[in-house]
Write a protein that holds these residues in place. Structure first.
Motif, PDB file in Angstrom:
ATOM      1  N   LEU A  25       4.442   6.157  -4.835  1.00 38.96           N
ATOM      2  CA  LEU A  25       2.872   6.750  -4.440  1.00 38.96           C
ATOM      3  C   LEU A  25       2.772   7.160  -2.986  1.00 38.96           C
ATOM      4  O   LEU A  25       4.067   6.916  -2.278  1.00 38.96           O
ATOM      5  CB  LEU A  25       2.228   5.216  -4.452  1.00 38.96           C
TER       6      LEU A  25
ATOM      7  N   ASP B  63      -1.016   0.289  -6.083  1.00 38.87           N
ATOM      8  CA  ASP B  63      -1.634   0.248  -4.618  1.00 38.87           C
ATOM      9  C   ASP B  63      -2.861  -0.403  -4.744  1.00 38.87           C
ATOM     10  O   ASP B  63      -3.719   0.035  -5.336  1.00 38.87           O
ATOM     11  CB  ASP B  63      -1.642   1.841  -4.464  1.00 38.87           C
TER      12      ASP B  63
ATOM     13  N   PRO C 222       0.877  -1.220   0.065  1.00 39.11           N
ATOM     14  CA  PRO C 222      -0.055  -0.036   0.136  1.00 39.11           C
ATOM     15  C   PRO C 222       1.041   1.233  -0.014  1.00 39.11           C
ATOM     16  O   PRO C 222       1.967   1.440   0.288  1.00 39.11           O
ATOM     17  CB  PRO C 222      -0.739  -0.210   1.258  1.00 39.11           C
ATOM     18  N   ALA C 223       0.241   2.287  -0.459  1.00 39.93           N
ATOM     19  CA  ALA C 223       0.983   3.740  -0.593  1.00 39.93           C
ATOM     20  C   ALA C 223       1.386   4.019   1.164  1.00 39.93           C
ATOM     21  O   ALA C 223       0.565   3.688   1.891  1.00 39.93           O
ATOM     22  CB  ALA C 223       0.269   4.426  -1.069  1.00 39.93           C
TER      23      ALA C 223
END
Length: 323
Positions: free
Chosen positions: A246, A205, A24-25
């Motif tokens: 990200l 993401d 995940p970012a």
């Protein structure tokens, strides 16, 4: 990034112009960042010839691909940075980490892998029909997604490939396929349409992938059946973008041609950018991770002049807010 000088020049004329996946970012939103020369400054950490892409492991270890090999970046008790060779030069480009395994891609399509506890890259697969394998991301399905960037003398066949990893053996590729097909007639690089032509960077993401193609930034979704949704352009400027990173609610860009890094929102609004020429052809950009970096640090690889490792322009740098 493996643009030839001729390709860069061509894109510059046509545009009008003078970078782990799966994770995940980071939980850092755009308002916390300084991505402007008015508030921040660049610090060179190390010289790395033809520095390419970078990736962090979950515990903050940093790996960088380059024209002379893949390195792990380490920091001593005095805060000084050093590089430790993981594998010598093999034309490495994209990097990804899955659990305790590091994957590195060579431009010729070779896929390398190693355990992180004793890193020594070995070839586990060689992709077919690749011109320049480049941006690499780990998808939410646990598989590798790799951009093919058609430059040099290759027959143009821009695409994103998916390599399905054996669930029981991370060193075995069970299946190889084209996930997104571009076209030699695609104009996405120049802000027209949504067909890949010069794809380069790729990050994921969740089920959404973000990628670069010349002057354009796009996203494409991994659908429940494993297929790709439509390529959706979200941003265009007269530049050449390399890899990207990200943020919780944004995307960091490496503006290769103009020597900048910039930050856009996920719907394509330009939020911040450094002055042109701050970096020497930046190729990859990521938010930092502890213990070596603060979460708001922006770590950047600088390729310098392509195909020339002798000029003092190839760096690993960090951009952070001034005290």
């Amino acid at each position: 990034m493996r643009f030839t000088l001729a390709a860069v020049a061509l894109l510059a004329v046509l545009c009008g112009c003078s970078d782990t996946g799966g994770d995940p970012a980071p939980a850092v939103d755009a308002t916390m960042l300084c991505v402007s020369s008015e508030c921040g400054e660049r610090t060179v950490l190390l010289d790395i010839p033809s520095a390419e892409n970078l990736v962090f492991s979950d515990d903050g270890r940093l790996f960088v691909s380059s024209g002379v090999g893949v390195f792990e970046i380490v920091q001593d008790a005095d805060g000084q940075f050093a590089r430790e060779l993981v594998s010598e030069a093999r034309g490495y480009t994209g990097l990804a980490v899955k659990g305790d395994v590091l994957y590195a891609i060579s431009g010729n399509g070779a896929v390398w892998a190693t355990r992180l506890d004793a890193p020594q890259l070995q070839v586990i697969h060689t992709m077919t029909g690749m011109c320049i394998a480049n941006g690499t991301a780990l998808g939410a399905d646990g598989n590798l997604y790799i951009v093919d960037e058609p430059l040099n003398l290759c027959v143009p066949d821009p695409k994103i490939k998916r390599l399905t990893l054996d669930p029981g053996d991370p060193f075995k590729v069970a299946h190889e396929e084209v996930w997104v097909q571009g076209s030699e007639l695609g104009l996405l690089s120049f802000g027209v349409g949504n067909t890949l032509r010069f794809p380069n960077g790729l990050q994921a993401d969740g089920t959404r992938f973000f990628g670069t193609d010349g002057g354009s930034i796009y996203h494409v979704d991994l659908l429940p059946d494993g297929s790709a949704g439509p390529v959706t352009p979200i941003f265009f400027e007269a530049d050449v973008h390399d890899d990207l990173g990200l943020v919780e609610d944004g995307v960091l860009l490496a503006n290769f041609l103009t020597g900048r890094i910039s930050l856009i929102s996920r719907d394509g609004e330009l939020l911040q950018a450094t002055a042109p020429g701050v970096f020497s052809f930046p190729s990859s950009v990521r938010l930092g991770r502890p213990p070596m970096f603060a979460p708001t640090d922006i770590v950047v690889t600088e390729t310098g002049v392509l195909l020339d490792n002798n000029l003092p322009l190839d760096h690993l740098s960090v951009f952070r807010r001034r005290p």
